[in-house]
Design a protein around this motif. Structure first.
Motif, PDB file in Angstrom:
ATOM      1  N   CYS A  82       0.902  -1.152  -0.034  1.00 47.65           N
ATOM      2  CA  CYS A  82       0.117  -0.024   0.079  1.00 47.65           C
ATOM      3  C   CYS A  82       0.948   1.269   0.214  1.00 47.65           C
ATOM      4  O   CYS A  82       0.467   2.293   0.104  1.00 47.65           O
ATOM      5  CB  CYS A  82      -0.878   0.038   1.325  1.00 47.65           C
ATOM      6  N   LEU A  83       2.082   1.109  -0.023  1.00 47.82           N
ATOM      7  CA  LEU A  83       3.012   2.329  -0.015  1.00 47.82           C
ATOM      8  C   LEU A  83       3.286   2.661  -1.281  1.00 47.82           C
ATOM      9  O   LEU A  83       2.777   2.216  -2.529  1.00 47.82           O
ATOM     10  CB  LEU A  83       4.266   1.862   0.408  1.00 47.82           C
ATOM     11  N   PRO A  84       3.308   3.981  -1.593  1.00 51.75           N
ATOM     12  CA  PRO A  84       3.667   4.684  -2.815  1.00 51.75           C
ATOM     13  C   PRO A  84       5.098   4.516  -3.076  1.00 51.75           C
ATOM     14  O   PRO A  84       5.792   3.800  -2.614  1.00 51.75           O
ATOM     15  CB  PRO A  84       3.436   6.301  -2.506  1.00 51.75           C
ATOM     16  N   ALA A  85       5.455   4.733  -4.553  1.00 54.22           N
ATOM     17  CA  ALA A  85       6.824   4.653  -5.022  1.00 54.22           C
ATOM     18  C   ALA A  85       7.696   5.514  -4.303  1.00 54.22           C
ATOM     19  O   ALA A  85       7.455   6.577  -3.842  1.00 54.22           O
ATOM     20  CB  ALA A  85       6.973   4.699  -6.585  1.00 54.22           C
ATOM     21  N   GLY A  86       9.200   5.160  -4.180  1.00 58.32           N
ATOM     22  CA  GLY A  86      10.156   5.987  -3.748  1.00 58.32           C
ATOM     23  C   GLY A  86      10.986   6.681  -4.884  1.00 58.32           C
ATOM     24  O   GLY A  86      10.785   5.979  -5.926  1.00 58.32           O
ATOM     25  N   ASN A  87      11.454   7.669  -4.814  1.00 58.54           N
ATOM     26  CA  ASN A  87      12.249   8.465  -5.818  1.00 58.54           C
ATOM     27  C   ASN A  87      13.536   7.698  -6.047  1.00 58.54           C
ATOM     28  O   ASN A  87      14.261   7.914  -7.264  1.00 58.54           O
ATOM     29  CB  ASN A  87      12.370   9.870  -5.727  1.00 58.54           C
ATOM     30  N   LEU A  88      13.888   6.586  -5.363  1.00 57.30           N
ATOM     31  CA  LEU A  88      14.969   5.664  -5.757  1.00 57.30           C
ATOM     32  C   LEU A  88      14.473   5.078  -7.059  1.00 57.30           C
ATOM     33  O   LEU A  88      15.344   4.689  -7.871  1.00 57.30           O
ATOM     34  CB  LEU A  88      15.208   4.388  -4.745  1.00 57.30           C
ATOM     35  N   SER A  89      13.436   4.913  -7.451  1.00 59.43           N
ATOM     36  CA  SER A  89      12.769   4.309  -8.579  1.00 59.43           C
ATOM     37  C   SER A  89      13.213   5.356  -9.689  1.00 59.43           C
ATOM     38  O   SER A  89      13.718   4.810 -10.956  1.00 59.43           O
ATOM     39  CB  SER A  89      11.377   4.198  -8.752  1.00 59.43           C
ATOM     40  N   ASN A  90      13.226   6.427  -9.691  1.00 62.15           N
ATOM     41  CA  ASN A  90      13.691   7.579 -10.590  1.00 62.15           C
ATOM     42  C   ASN A  90      15.235   7.406 -10.812  1.00 62.15           C
ATOM     43  O   ASN A  90      15.663   7.429 -11.874  1.00 62.15           O
ATOM     44  CB  ASN A  90      13.511   8.929 -10.224  1.00 62.15           C
ATOM     45  N   LEU A  91      15.998   7.329  -9.682  1.00 59.88           N
ATOM     46  CA  LEU A  91      17.348   7.125  -9.842  1.00 59.88           C
ATOM     47  C   LEU A  91      17.746   5.701 -10.839  1.00 59.88           C
ATOM     48  O   LEU A  91      18.575   5.847 -11.592  1.00 59.88           O
ATOM     49  CB  LEU A  91      18.139   6.819  -8.648  1.00 59.88           C
TER      50      LEU A  91
END
Length: 316
Positions: free
Chosen positions: A96-105
């Motif tokens: 249920c968590l959103p994505a983290g901006n580690l995904s952008n990296l």
């Protein structure tokens, strides 16, 4: 099914294990999350959204997948594996968590569609202000052992929503303002913010796990394969969504990493704040944080070594 020894022992051990991070760890993690969201907002340009609004179903399907499909499949997995209630709470919280901006990296490293990744991360974090506490309470109530634990600890979804709102909303708003007010400085600091966040996250997670606050290592063998299995399921769902939407290879990489990389820093704060008395949830979240970074780096590195196919122009 889980190992019978785990099933017999976990209900009395994992479900009642009290987990407390070292003094100050929770504050440090909150600072890391603030940097995460601040970094996302620095790159949240209207042009990114306008480009993808031409195909709004891509963003819509991605967000729906994160908040509806992943929790539903996780609930099914919990039933099939017959996991203890505290482990199910950790699994459902991750879903249920959103994505983290580690995904952008990682999308950038994988030569994926970074604009799509940033747009989806921004959208999922905004939706998470309401969706994460509400959907977590809903899905957890569908698994009897987890529902019993929620009744025992008297989870307050409103209080959780307020904390998530502060952790996400304030740094995100600050990042949007900074990006708009000082665009040149924001562009130059973006790389520094990303690197600092990654290093801080690794230090906090590894330091908390190795601190001796709980007998962490004694449960790794029992829980790590559950985390790996759930992570593989999440990555597969991202790939299926991308194929169903007929995204190009760069978009496929972005979609897979966007669904696969969760905001586990936020998850650790929530788990410690609300589920410290049911340690299985915290341990699942800590293992997810470690495995998420490792698997994401491995996948992004694999894709980086596989150049994107060059589109062939058809003759006029």
């Amino acid at each position: 099914m889980l190992d019978p020894m785990l099933v017999l022992g976990a209900a009395s051990d994992l479900d009642t294990l009290s987990v407390d991070l070292p003094a100050g760890s929770s504050v440090v993690i909150k600072v890391v999350i603030a940097f995460f969201l601040f970094g996302i907002a620095l790159e949240a340009k209207p042009s990114d959204f306008l480009g993808h609004l031409k195909r709004p179903w891509v963003l819509g399907v991605g967000v729906l997948g994160q908040f509806l499909v992943l929790p539903a499949l996780t609930l099914l997995m919990a039933h099939l594996l017959d996991v203890p209630g505290s482990v199910a709470l950790g699994m459902l919280l991750v879903a249920c968590l959103p994505a983290g901006n580690l995904s952008n990296l990682l999308t950038h490293r994988a030569r994926g569609d970074v604009a799509l990744s940033v747009a989806m991360t921004t959208a999922s974090n905004l939706v998470a202000l309401v969706a994460t506490p509400a959907l977590f309470a809903f899905w957890a109530s569908r698994y009897a052992p987890a529902d019993a634990l929620l009744a025992r600890i008297s989870l307050d979804p409103v209080a959780m929503a307020v904390e998530i709102g502060l952790l996400i909303g304030v740094p995100f708003a600050a990042g949007v303002y900074a990006g708009h007010r000082w665009p040149v400085l924001a562009a130059r600091s973006r790389r520094f913010v990303d690197a600092a966040v990654l290093v801080l996250l690794l230090l906090v997670v590894v330091g908390s796990a190795a601190s001796g606050a709980v007998e962490f290592l004694s449960w790794v063998d029992d829980l790590i394969w559950i985390v790996v299995l759930q992570n593989a399921m999440v990555l597969l769902v991202g790939w299926l969504f991308a194929r169903g939407l007929r995204l190009p290879p760069a978009g496929t990489r972005a979609m897979v990493l966007e669904l696969g990389i969760r905001n586990t820093g936020l998850g650790i704060v929530i788990a410690v704040a609300y589920f410290g008395e049911v340690g299985g949830a915290v341990l699942v979240m800590a293992l997810w944080a470690l495995w998420d970074v490792l698997s994401g780096l491995l996948l992004a590195t694999f894709w980086r070594r596989r150049p994107l196919p060059v589109p062939v122009e058809e003759p006029a």
